[in-house]
Motif scaffolding. Structure first.
Motif, short mmCIF file in Angstrom:
data_model
loop_
_atom_site.label_atom_id
_atom_site.label_comp_id
_atom_site.label_asym_id
_atom_site.label_seq_id
_atom_site.Cartn_x
_atom_site.Cartn_y
_atom_site.Cartn_z
N ALA A 57 -16.82 -11.42 -27.21
CA ALA A 57 -15.51 -11.49 -26.57
C ALA A 57 -15.59 -12.29 -25.28
CB ALA A 57 -14.98 -10.08 -26.30
N LEU A 58 -16.60 -12.02 -24.48
CA LEU A 58 -16.74 -12.72 -23.22
C LEU A 58 -17.05 -14.20 -23.44
CD1 LEU A 58 -16.78 -12.59 -20.16
CD2 LEU A 58 -19.20 -11.99 -20.26
N ALA A 59 -17.91 -14.52 -24.40
CA ALA A 59 -18.23 -15.92 -24.68
C ALA A 59 -16.99 -16.69 -25.09
CB ALA A 59 -19.30 -16.00 -25.79
N LEU A 60 -16.17 -16.11 -25.95
CA LEU A 60 -14.95 -16.79 -26.39
C LEU A 60 -13.96 -16.96 -25.25
CD1 LEU A 60 -14.55 -14.98 -29.83
CD2 LEU A 60 -14.90 -17.44 -29.52
N LEU A 61 -13.75 -15.92 -24.48
CA LEU A 61 -12.76 -15.99 -23.40
C LEU A 61 -13.21 -16.92 -22.27
CD1 LEU A 61 -11.68 -12.23 -23.22
CD2 LEU A 61 -10.39 -14.16 -24.17
N GLN A 62 -14.50 -16.93 -21.98
CA GLN A 62 -14.98 -17.81 -20.91
C GLN A 62 -14.85 -19.28 -21.28
OE1 GLN A 62 -18.99 -16.55 -20.00
NE2 GLN A 62 -18.31 -15.22 -18.34
N GLN A 63 -14.88 -19.58 -22.58
CA GLN A 63 -14.81 -20.98 -23.01
C GLN A 63 -13.40 -21.42 -23.40
OE1 GLN A 63 -18.33 -22.22 -25.55
NE2 GLN A 63 -18.67 -20.00 -25.55
N ALA A 64 -12.44 -20.50 -23.36
CA ALA A 64 -11.06 -20.85 -23.71
C ALA A 64 -10.52 -21.87 -22.71
CB ALA A 64 -10.19 -19.60 -23.70
N THR A 65 -9.79 -22.85 -23.22
CA THR A 65 -9.22 -23.88 -22.36
C THR A 65 -7.70 -24.02 -22.50
OG1 THR A 65 -9.61 -25.59 -24.05
CG2 THR A 65 -11.35 -25.23 -22.39
N ARG A 66 -7.11 -23.35 -23.51
CA ARG A 66 -5.66 -23.51 -23.71
C ARG A 66 -4.95 -22.17 -23.92
NH1 ARG A 66 -7.87 -26.90 -27.28
NH2 ARG A 66 -6.96 -25.78 -29.06
N THR A 67 -5.30 -21.49 -25.00
CA THR A 67 -4.55 -20.29 -25.36
C THR A 67 -5.47 -19.18 -25.84
OG1 THR A 67 -4.24 -21.04 -27.64
CG2 THR A 67 -2.52 -21.63 -26.05
N VAL A 68 -5.05 -17.96 -25.57
CA VAL A 68 -5.71 -16.76 -26.10
C VAL A 68 -4.62 -15.82 -26.60
CG1 VAL A 68 -7.05 -14.70 -25.55
CG2 VAL A 68 -7.76 -16.92 -24.64
N CYS A 69 -4.80 -15.29 -27.80
CA CYS A 69 -3.90 -14.28 -28.35
C CYS A 69 -4.74 -13.06 -28.70
CB CYS A 69 -3.21 -14.80 -29.61
SG CYS A 69 -2.17 -16.26 -29.35
N ILE A 70 -4.34 -11.91 -28.18
CA ILE A 70 -5.08 -10.67 -28.41
C ILE A 70 -4.17 -9.67 -29.09
CG2 ILE A 70 -6.21 -8.70 -27.31
CD1 ILE A 70 -7.11 -10.56 -25.08
N TYR A 71 -4.66 -9.10 -30.21
CA TYR A 71 -3.98 -7.94 -30.78
C TYR A 71 -4.92 -6.75 -30.68
CZ TYR A 71 -2.20 -4.35 -33.70
OH TYR A 71 -1.79 -3.12 -34.13
N SER A 72 -4.44 -5.68 -30.08
CA SER A 72 -5.25 -4.49 -29.89
C SER A 72 -4.37 -3.25 -30.06
CB SER A 72 -5.87 -4.49 -28.48
OG SER A 72 -6.48 -3.25 -28.20
N PRO A 73 -4.90 -2.20 -30.67
CA PRO A 73 -4.11 -0.98 -30.82
C PRO A 73 -3.68 -0.37 -29.49
CG PRO A 73 -6.03 -0.93 -32.26
CD PRO A 73 -6.20 -2.10 -31.35
N ASP A 74 -4.58 -0.41 -28.49
CA ASP A 74 -4.25 0.23 -27.21
C ASP A 74 -4.91 -0.47 -26.02
OD1 ASP A 74 -6.86 0.85 -27.70
OD2 ASP A 74 -6.67 3.01 -27.42
N LEU A 75 -5.19 -1.74 -26.15
CA LEU A 75 -5.87 -2.53 -25.12
C LEU A 75 -7.30 -2.06 -24.86
CD1 LEU A 75 -3.32 -3.55 -22.33
CD2 LEU A 75 -4.62 -5.01 -23.85
N GLU A 76 -7.86 -1.32 -25.80
CA GLU A 76 -9.26 -0.89 -25.82
C GLU A 76 -10.00 -1.03 -24.48
OE1 GLU A 76 -10.24 -2.48 -30.23
OE2 GLU A 76 -9.05 -3.75 -28.88
N PRO A 77 -9.94 -0.01 -23.65
CA PRO A 77 -10.59 -0.10 -22.33
C PRO A 77 -12.08 -0.41 -22.40
CG PRO A 77 -9.14 1.80 -22.43
CD PRO A 77 -9.21 1.25 -23.83
N TRP A 78 -12.76 0.07 -23.42
CA TRP A 78 -14.21 -0.17 -23.54
C TRP A 78 -14.52 -1.65 -23.72
CZ3 TRP A 78 -16.11 -2.49 -27.92
CH2 TRP A 78 -15.26 -2.52 -29.03
N LEU A 79 -13.51 -2.42 -24.15
CA LEU A 79 -13.73 -3.85 -24.40
C LEU A 79 -13.03 -4.74 -23.38
CD1 LEU A 79 -14.76 -6.18 -26.14
CD2 LEU A 79 -12.80 -5.83 -27.67
N TYR A 80 -11.78 -4.48 -23.09
CA TYR A 80 -10.99 -5.40 -22.26
C TYR A 80 -10.80 -4.94 -20.81
CZ TYR A 80 -9.80 -7.71 -26.66
OH TYR A 80 -9.86 -8.38 -27.85
N HIS A 81 -11.12 -3.69 -20.50
CA HIS A 81 -10.95 -3.20 -19.13
C HIS A 81 -12.26 -3.39 -18.35
CE1 HIS A 81 -9.53 -0.94 -15.74
NE2 HIS A 81 -10.37 0.05 -15.94
N HIS A 82 -12.58 -4.64 -18.07
CA HIS A 82 -13.83 -4.95 -17.35
C HIS A 82 -13.61 -6.19 -16.50
CE1 HIS A 82 -18.04 -6.07 -16.62
NE2 HIS A 82 -18.31 -4.80 -16.82
#
Length: 209
Positions: A67-92
Motif C-alpha cells: 500500500a505504501l509503495a503504491l501510494l508513494q509512487q502515485a502521480t495523478r489519482t488514487v481511488c480507495i474502497y474500504s469497508p470502514d477505512l481500515e485503521p490498521w492499514l490507512y490510519h498511519h
C-alpha cells in the motif's frame, strides 16, 4: 498597652515542638502532551508502471508495504474502497504523508475514497479524514450506496495501472499489481459506477466541515 496583658511571645515559646516525619518522596506522572509519532513504514521494493509480476500477500505487514509503495509512487489519482477505512492499514502517518504529497504536487491530482461505513473512523478519528479537512478541493469521500454494492472486496487503484486488492476484506490474503492497465481498467469501471451512486453521509459531512 496594659501591663497585665498576656505576652504573646511567651505563649508561643511555651508550645511543645512538633515531631514531623516526612513520608518520603512522591513521583508525579503528568500525561504526555501528545502521543509519540508512530515509526515509519517501509515500502515494498517494486516500481509502479514497471513491475509486471503479480505480488501475492497474506500478512498485514506485506499489505502495508505494498500500500505504501503504491501510494508513494502515485502521480495523478488514487481511488480507495474500504469497508470502514481500515485503521490498521490507512490510519498511519506514512500513508497520510504519501497521500498529502500526491495531493499537494498538482491541483488536478485527486484522491477519492468510497467507504462502506465511516462511523468508526469519524468516532475514533482517522488520519485520512484529518487530511480531507485540510485538502477539501481534491480529496473526496463518499459512503457506498447499499443499492449499488461493490462486491470487489477492499482495494486501492493507483494511476490507472496499480492495484492493491483483498477479495475478502476480513482477511489479509490478496495481491498487488504495479503494471496491469487492462485489469485495473475493469476495476476502475466498477469503482466509478459505485462512486457515481455514492452517498453523502451526515456524520462524515459534519466532521469535515
Amino acid at each position: 498597652m496594659r501591663d497585665d496583658a498576656p505576652d504573646e511571645r511567651s505563649q508561643y515559646a511555651e508550645l511543645p515542638a512538633i515531631d514531623f516525619h516526612s513520608p518520603g518522596r512522591f513521583a508525579v506522572h503528568n500525561p504526555q502532551a501528545e502521543l509519540a509519532e508512530p515509526l515509519p513504514w517501509e515500502p515494498a521494493p517494486f516500481l509502479l508502471g514497471e513491475s509486471a509480476e503479480l505480488q501475492r500477500f497474506n500478512t498485514p505487514l506485506e499489505i502495508r508495504q505494498h500500500a505504501l509503495a503504491l501510494l508513494q509512487q502515485a502521480t495523478r489519482t488514487v481511488c480507495i474502497y474500504s469497508p470502514d477505512l481500515e485503521p490498521w492499514l490507512y490510519h498511519h502517518s506514512s500513508i497520510q504523508q504519501a497521500c498529502a504529497r500526491l495531493l499537494l504536487a498538482h491541483p488536478r491530482n485527486q484522491l477519492r475514497i468510497l467507504v462502506g461505513d465511516p462511523a468508526r473512523a469519524v468516532k475514533d478519528g482517522h488520519r485520512l479524514l484529518q487530511l480531507a479537512r485540510r485538502l477539501t478541493s481534491n480529496l473526496h469521500i463518499r459512503r457506498l450506496n447499499p443499492e449499488y454494492p461493490d462486491d470487489s472486496g477492499a482495494y486501492a487503484i493507483v494511476d490507472g495501472c496499480g492495484l492493491l486488492s483483498r477479495p475478502k476484506p476480513d482477511q489479509y490474503t490478496g495481491y498487488a499489481l504495479y503494471r496491469d492497465p487492462a485489469r485495473v481498467r475493469l476495476r476502475q469501471a466498477q469503482f466509478d459506477k459505485a462512486w457515481d451512486h455514492g452517498l453523502s453521509d451526515a456524520n462524515l459531512r459534519s466532521f469535515l466541515l
